[in-house]
Design an enzyme around this catalytic site. Sequence first.
Site, PDB file in Angstrom:
ATOM      1  N   CYS A   1       0.825  -1.207   0.000  1.00 19.32           N
ATOM      2  CA  CYS A   1       0.000   0.000   0.000  1.00 19.32           C
ATOM      3  C   CYS A   1       0.861   1.260   0.000  1.00 19.32           C
ATOM      4  CB  CYS A   1      -0.914  -0.014   1.231  1.00 19.32           C
ATOM      5  SG  CYS A   1      -1.870   1.492   1.391  1.00 19.32           S
TER       6      CYS A   1
ATOM      7  N   CYS B   1      -0.487   4.084   2.317  1.00 19.65           N
ATOM      8  CA  CYS B   1      -0.236   3.887   3.748  1.00 19.65           C
ATOM      9  C   CYS B   1       1.239   4.121   4.075  1.00 19.65           C
ATOM     10  CB  CYS B   1      -0.572   2.461   4.188  1.00 19.65           C
ATOM     11  SG  CYS B   1      -2.006   1.762   3.392  1.00 19.65           S
ATOM     12  N   ASP B   2       2.120   3.590   3.246  1.00 15.70           N
ATOM     13  CA  ASP B   2       3.529   3.517   3.642  1.00 15.70           C
ATOM     14  C   ASP B   2       4.458   4.440   2.855  1.00 15.70           C
ATOM     15  OD1 ASP B   2       2.797   1.573   5.474  1.00 15.70           O
ATOM     16  OD2 ASP B   2       3.069  -0.053   4.043  1.00 15.70           O
TER      17      ASP B   2
END
Length: 303
Positions: free
Chosen positions: A130, A133-134
Amino acid sequence: MYDVIIIGGGPAGLTAALYAGRSRFKALLLEKMGLGGQIILTPTIENYPGFVGGVATSDLISAMQKQVDELGVTIKSDEVVSIVGDAYFKVSAREGNYEAKTVIIATGAFPKKLNIPGEERLIAKGVSYCGTCDGPLFKNKHVFVIGGGDKAVEEAIYLTRFAQKVTLIHRRDTLRASKIIQERLFENKKIEVLWSTVPLEIVGENKVEAIRIKNLKNNEIADASCQGVFVFVGIHPNTESLGHLIKLDEQGFILTDEAMKTSVEGIFAAGDCRKKTLAQVITACGDGATAAFSVNHYLELHK
Ligand code: NAP
């Protein structure tokens, strides 16, 4: 007894709930995590009709939820563990048991893994599925992206916001992704593409230090230094516990007809969990609407 239980709160489930609410069904939507499904991992949806310049995913999902709430459809946070029945259905979940005349399965899908050495061990230590997200964790770093579909290409472009360099590796010499995002990929100076290349291993003790890759044209193997590896090699349907109940294809996607009917009367499916040509938010919404329409038809016939 509900008229319909909708399992899954992504775009397919929320649209099914919207149409169920407008048909004045007694409807329940069960979602095991937050509403939005997989798409919530993508910050912006660029190809949803009507939004020039795209729409923030969180805004679109909040608006869908509001529409469903206003129609009085109950949304519960609960994870379904089994569905049994034929004339009517018993849906067992972690927090409770529910009964319904019909069920719409809209459980979506999750990212596939590469299943190569180092991948599992280094998840959250540089291996990610992701970018949204990261991505911010990789400021000024070098990251690899694996895959040649829409997701890999979109995420590679997104990751250039943070990373100093993004290397996309693809196992063939043409991408599967749509042309418009390919053009943006090739224009981006921070992105390098390695064609006909596969990952063999993700290398590192406690964090990603390199990726071992193989060029399929000349069989050369090399370790390329990097700090992150983002894997986007397709999706796997959330249908594990359904094989005994309804027909799935060999990859686990639910088989439906164009009315979203599954192999069991009274059970319908919508969105990425079913076998289909194009997995998009717009097609998931279309599936959800069709499934709720088919529920209406079914309930009329079985009054
Ligand atoms: P996808 O379209 O199935 O693409 C998966 C990619 O990973 C393919 O390029 C495939 O290579 C490669 N791949 C598969 N297994 C591999 C392995 N073991 N090792 C190396 N490479 C591997 O999956 P996706 O990109 O996740 O997209 C899923 C669905 O969501 C698609 O229907 C896609 O169109 C949709 N989507 C749409 C958008 C958008 O329209 N904005 C954004 C994201 C996703 P091959 O090409 O050689 O098979």
